[in-house]
Scaffold this active site. Structure first.
Site, PDB file in Angstrom:
ATOM      1  N   ASN A 150     -31.346 -91.375 -77.779  1.00 14.19           N
ATOM      2  CA  ASN A 150     -32.748 -90.944 -77.860  1.00 14.19           C
ATOM      3  C   ASN A 150     -33.058 -90.088 -79.093  1.00 14.19           C
ATOM      4  O   ASN A 150     -34.149 -90.161 -79.640  1.00 14.19           O
ATOM      5  CB  ASN A 150     -33.171 -90.232 -76.571  1.00 14.19           C
ATOM      6  CG  ASN A 150     -32.354 -88.992 -76.275  1.00 14.19           C
ATOM      7  OD1 ASN A 150     -31.243 -88.837 -76.782  1.00 14.19           O
ATOM      8  ND2 ASN A 150     -32.898 -88.115 -75.456  1.00 14.19           N
ATOM      9  N   GLU A 247     -23.553 -82.648 -72.130  1.00 10.49           N
ATOM     10  CA  GLU A 247     -25.024 -82.575 -72.113  1.00 10.49           C
ATOM     11  C   GLU A 247     -25.496 -83.833 -71.412  1.00 10.49           C
ATOM     12  O   GLU A 247     -25.558 -84.915 -72.009  1.00 10.49           O
ATOM     13  CB  GLU A 247     -25.572 -82.501 -73.539  1.00 10.49           C
ATOM     14  CG  GLU A 247     -25.170 -81.262 -74.317  1.00 10.49           C
ATOM     15  CD  GLU A 247     -25.801 -79.972 -73.806  1.00 10.49           C
ATOM     16  OE1 GLU A 247     -26.637 -80.020 -72.882  1.00 10.49           O
ATOM     17  OE2 GLU A 247     -25.427 -78.906 -74.316  1.00 10.49           O
ATOM     18  N   CYS A 281     -33.994 -85.933 -72.140  1.00  8.75           N
ATOM     19  CA  CYS A 281     -33.173 -85.508 -70.989  1.00  8.75           C
ATOM     20  C   CYS A 281     -33.803 -84.389 -70.186  1.00  8.75           C
ATOM     21  O   CYS A 281     -33.677 -84.348 -68.967  1.00  8.75           O
ATOM     22  CB  CYS A 281     -31.804 -85.062 -71.493  1.00  8.75           C
ATOM     23  SG  CYS A 281     -31.918 -83.815 -72.790  1.00  8.75           S
TER      24      CYS A 281
HETATM   25  N1  LIG Z   1     -28.512 -83.113 -71.769  1.00 14.71           N
HETATM   26  C1  LIG Z   1     -28.781 -83.632 -72.946  1.00 14.71           C
HETATM   27  O1  LIG Z   1     -28.779 -82.956 -73.965  1.00 14.71           O
HETATM   28  C2  LIG Z   1     -29.130 -85.089 -73.073  1.00 14.71           C
HETATM   29  C3  LIG Z   1     -28.776 -85.991 -72.110  1.00 14.71           C
HETATM   30  N2  LIG Z   1     -29.080 -87.326 -72.251  1.00 14.71           N
HETATM   31  C4  LIG Z   1     -28.753 -88.234 -71.168  1.00 14.71           C
HETATM   32  O2  LIG Z   1     -28.189 -89.432 -71.686  1.00 14.71           O
HETATM   33  C5  LIG Z   1     -28.527 -90.533 -70.881  1.00 14.71           C
HETATM   34  C6  LIG Z   1     -29.109 -91.622 -71.738  1.00 14.71           C
HETATM   35  O3  LIG Z   1     -28.302 -91.895 -72.804  1.00 14.71           O
HETATM   36  P1  LIG Z   1     -27.307 -93.146 -72.810  1.00 14.71           P
HETATM   37  O4  LIG Z   1     -26.875 -93.341 -74.226  1.00 14.71           O
HETATM   38  O5  LIG Z   1     -27.902 -94.287 -72.083  1.00 14.71           O
HETATM   39  O6  LIG Z   1     -26.092 -92.581 -71.951  1.00 14.71           O
HETATM   40  P2  LIG Z   1     -24.686 -93.264 -71.678  1.00 14.71           P
HETATM   41  O7  LIG Z   1     -24.006 -92.348 -70.751  1.00 14.71           O
HETATM   42  O8  LIG Z   1     -24.818 -94.671 -71.310  1.00 14.71           O
HETATM   43  O9  LIG Z   1     -23.955 -93.263 -73.110  1.00 14.71           O
HETATM   44  C7  LIG Z   1     -23.781 -92.072 -73.845  1.00 14.71           C
HETATM   45  C8  LIG Z   1     -22.662 -92.265 -74.839  1.00 14.71           C
HETATM   46  O10 LIG Z   1     -21.425 -92.340 -74.139  1.00 14.71           O
HETATM   47  C9  LIG Z   1     -20.676 -93.476 -74.555  1.00 14.71           C
HETATM   48  N3  LIG Z   1     -19.833 -93.882 -73.434  1.00 14.71           N
HETATM   49  C10 LIG Z   1     -20.143 -94.696 -72.414  1.00 14.71           C
HETATM   50  N4  LIG Z   1     -19.098 -94.808 -71.567  1.00 14.71           N
HETATM   51  C11 LIG Z   1     -18.113 -94.025 -72.057  1.00 14.71           C
HETATM   52  C12 LIG Z   1     -16.787 -93.696 -71.622  1.00 14.71           C
HETATM   53  N5  LIG Z   1     -16.267 -94.187 -70.513  1.00 14.71           N
HETATM   54  N6  LIG Z   1     -16.061 -92.836 -72.368  1.00 14.71           N
HETATM   55  C13 LIG Z   1     -16.569 -92.296 -73.489  1.00 14.71           C
HETATM   56  N7  LIG Z   1     -17.817 -92.584 -73.965  1.00 14.71           N
HETATM   57  C14 LIG Z   1     -18.581 -93.430 -73.248  1.00 14.71           C
HETATM   58  C15 LIG Z   1     -21.738 -94.467 -74.967  1.00 14.71           C
HETATM   59  O11 LIG Z   1     -21.201 -95.459 -75.807  1.00 14.71           O
HETATM   60  C16 LIG Z   1     -22.739 -93.554 -75.655  1.00 14.71           C
HETATM   61  O12 LIG Z   1     -22.338 -93.275 -76.972  1.00 14.71           O
HETATM   62  C17 LIG Z   1     -29.508 -89.994 -69.870  1.00 14.71           C
HETATM   63  O13 LIG Z   1     -28.885 -89.735 -68.642  1.00 14.71           O
HETATM   64  C18 LIG Z   1     -29.975 -88.694 -70.486  1.00 14.71           C
HETATM   65  O14 LIG Z   1     -30.469 -87.765 -69.595  1.00 14.71           O
HETATM   66  C19 LIG Z   1     -29.715 -87.798 -73.344  1.00 14.71           C
HETATM   67  C20 LIG Z   1     -30.100 -86.938 -74.336  1.00 14.71           C
HETATM   68  C21 LIG Z   1     -29.862 -85.521 -74.266  1.00 14.71           C
HETATM   69  O1  LIG Z   2     -32.824 -85.227 -74.922  1.00 11.16           O
HETATM   70  C1  LIG Z   2     -32.782 -84.024 -75.109  1.00 11.16           C
HETATM   71  C2  LIG Z   2     -33.680 -83.400 -76.089  1.00 11.16           C
HETATM   72  C3  LIG Z   2     -34.246 -84.178 -77.058  1.00 11.16           C
HETATM   73  C4  LIG Z   2     -35.138 -83.603 -77.958  1.00 11.16           C
HETATM   74  C5  LIG Z   2     -35.444 -82.309 -77.857  1.00 11.16           C
HETATM   75  S1  LIG Z   2     -36.603 -81.656 -78.969  1.00 11.16           S
HETATM   76  O2  LIG Z   2     -37.774 -82.520 -78.952  1.00 11.16           O
HETATM   77  O3  LIG Z   2     -35.977 -81.635 -80.286  1.00 11.16           O
HETATM   78  O4  LIG Z   2     -36.934 -80.294 -78.533  1.00 11.16           O
HETATM   79  C6  LIG Z   2     -34.889 -81.531 -76.901  1.00 11.16           C
HETATM   80  C7  LIG Z   2     -33.997 -82.078 -76.001  1.00 11.16           C
END
Ligand SMILES: NC(=O)C1=CN([C@@H]2O[C@H](COP(=O)(O)OP(=O)(O)OC[C@H]3O[C@@H](n4cnc5c(N)ncnc54)[C@H](O)[C@@H]3O)[C@@H](O)[C@H]2O)C=CC1
Ligand SMILES: O=Cc1ccc(S(=O)(=O)O)cc1
Length: 486
Positions: A150, A247, A281
């Site tokens: 994202n 995260e 997220c």
């Molecule tokens: N808390 C935070 O800062 C953030 C959390 N997210 C969360 O991320 C999710 C969406 O992103 P996606 O890319 O679809 O998540 P995802 O979990 O499908 O993939 C994230 C990353 O992990 C890798 N990955 C997948 N399986 C793996 C494994 N077994 N071992 C190591 N790496 C692996 C993927 O290739 C990718 O690079 C949502 O749940 C969202 O809430 C997204 C942005 C910010």
């Molecule tokens: O997904 C988490 C996330 C993405 C963007 C931002 S911000 O818009 O840069 O504040 C914060 C958290």
């Protein structure tokens, strides 16, 4: 014709992995942008070896020397803002009007912050009787960053900048859906003077991520992704007791009391659900509104949601772009169907949108559900799309209990003009970050991380720098060894 490939970047050089080939697709048009190769075990081993060589040079520099180089990298990021933002729009489907002001700029803010922080790394001194001790803050070694799709360049910066400032080397694996800007960041670090091998990019899908997380030469893994991925990464990392930062996902509450500044609270609910097509997220997807203002709030929310311009992400007027993939669009629409089936009222949106010139794009109209109850699937599960669930509450104790009834704990928001209530509620909410009278504000100076299943550890702020160091205690004797033995 030679196929265009998005490369990995190891030891200062581009080159592709030796695993399977896949493609990366423009979410707004459905067009293939380029091919990408998974990185296999040999690629991972080579990247770890390069990172170890880079580490030897980089960790021997002073914090001030590293900081000077990182400052140049931040400057280069700012100079190339528009070029990088355009790539991000192509790769993610997010609107240009967002990417141009947020994605690269927030990454540069982060690199700049940790550039300044690098020289401040220090230990403590402990005076003792006829001795003293001191601590050294040392780098961990080779760290791995694994990104979501994202905010690709922002995530790469949030992970690499504190790692590098503390003297570590990093191997970063971007999401397979957005492989492009991490390589640009690697080029920028190199141009700024970061030695080869210190910041490496390995392309690949989850299998590559798993190889990295399990590698015995890696000291730490920081992942941004879903909760199930976080759990898998922790299990792999446990093999050699690696440090982890997680995260992960969320289903955050935004609570609006009836004394709130009404229009500000509506604005926050809009931003907390429709910015970046809802693919954030921390989004406040459970909007709890106090009963006395709930009907008016819903009416105003609907009015403003219907004004949002869904369209071609490259058009500066577009406010809502394309979801990351057709599969993700279908998942979001599946949640909309479940909301209807479980009895929620679909107030607006909930349908695919056909955008002229982008007919194969993954667009979904901003969606609002009312009449929601806490047990509904759309209220329980992270949707990661432009879907807002409005819930009505009566009093403070009730809303706190309902807001906390989730295994997530990423973020929360409280809107009220009663300052004491704002702090009281913030203190009781299960959330890693809580905003009072605003939402989704993430300045680099403040810690960012989740509670519950939303995460472990923090990014940003001086706290993140500590997460990339280990303390070594050194005891220095000034007297004699107390030895009663003959
Ligand atoms: N808390 C935070 O800062 C953030 C959390 N997210 C969360 O991320 C999710 C969406 O992103 P996606 O890319 O679809 O998540 P995802 O979990 O499908 O993939 C994230 C990353 O992990 C890798 N990955 C997948 N399986 C793996 C494994 N077994 N071992 C190591 N790496 C692996 C993927 O290739 C990718 O690079 C949502 O749940 C969202 O809430 C997204 C942005 C910010
Ligand atoms: O997904 C988490 C996330 C993405 C963007 C931002 S911000 O818009 O840069 O504040 C914060 C958290």
């Amino acid at each position: 014709m030679t196929e265009h490939l998005i490369p990995s970047f190891v030891d200062g050089l581009p080159g592709h992995g030796h695993g399977e080939r896949f493609t990366t697709i423009n979410p707004a048009t459905g067009a293939v942008i380029a091919g990408v190769h998974d990185s296999d075990q040999a690629d991972v081993n080579a990247a770890v070896a390069a990172a170890e060589r880079g580490l030897a040079v980089w960790s021997a520099m002073t914090g001030a020397e590293r900081g000077r180089i990182l400052h140049r990298a931040a400057q280069l990021l700012r100079e190339r803002n528009d070029e990088l933002a355009a790539i991000e729009v192509q790769d993610t489907g997010k609107p240009w009007q967002e990417a141009q002001v947020v994605d690269v700029a927030s990454g540069a803010d982060c690199v700049e912050y940790f550039a300044g922080a690098a020289a401040t790394l220090a230990g403590a001194q402990y005076p003792l009787k006829s001795a003293f001790a001191y601590t050294r803050r040392e780098p961990l070694g080779v760290c791995v960053g694994i990104g979501a799709w994202n905010y690709p360049i922002q995530i790469a910066c949030w992970k690499s900048a504190p790692a590098l400032a503390a003297g570590n080397a990093m191997i970063f694996k971007p999401s397979e859906l957005t492989p492009m800007t991490a390589v640009k960041l690697a080029e920028i670090y190199l141009e700024a003077g970061v030695p080869a091998g210190v910041f490496n990019v390995l392309q690949g899908r989850g299998t590559t991520g798993a190889l990295l997380a399990a590698h015995p030469g890696v000291a730490k893994v920081s992942v941004t992704g879903s909760v199930p991925t976080g759990k898998r990464v922790m299990a792999s990392a446990a093999g050699t007791l690696k440090r982890v930062t997680m995260e992960l996902g969320g289903k955050s509450p935004l609570i609006v009391f009836d004394d709130a500044d009404f229009e500000q609270a509506v604005s926050a609910a809009m931003m907390a659900n429709f910015y970046t097509q809802g693919e954030i997220c921390t989004n406040g997807t459970r909007v709890f509104v106090q009963r006395g203002i709930a009907d008016r709030f819903l009416a105003r929310l609907k009015e403003r949601a219907l004004l949002l311009r869904v369209g071609d992400p490259t058009d500066p007027a577009t406010e809502v772009g394309a979801l990351i993939s057709a599969a993700h669009r279908d998942k979001v629409l599946g949640y909309v169907a479940s909301g209807v089936a479980e009895g929620a009222t679909l107030v607006c949106g909930g349908t695919p949108v056909s955008v002229p010139g982008c007919e194969n794009g993954n667009f979904v109209a901003p969606t609002i559900f009312a009449g929601c109850t806490d047990g509904m699937t759309i209220v329980q599960e992270e949707i990661f799309g432009p879907v807002l669930a409005l819930l009505v509450f009566d009093d403070e104790a009730e809303v706190v209990q309902r807001a906390n009834a989730t295994r997530f704990g990423l973020a929360a928001g409280v809107f009220t003009r009663d300052g004491a209530r704002g702090h009281r509620v913030a203190a009781k909410l299960k959330a890693g970050i809580c905003w009072i009278n605003n939402y989704n504000i993430t300045p680099i100076e403040v810690p960012f991380g989740g509670a519950g299943e939303s995460g472990i550890g923090h990014e940003n702020s001086m706290v993140a720098l500590e997460h990339y160091t280990q303390l070594k205690t050194v005891y220095v004797e000034l007297g004699e060894v107390a030895c009663g033995y003959r």
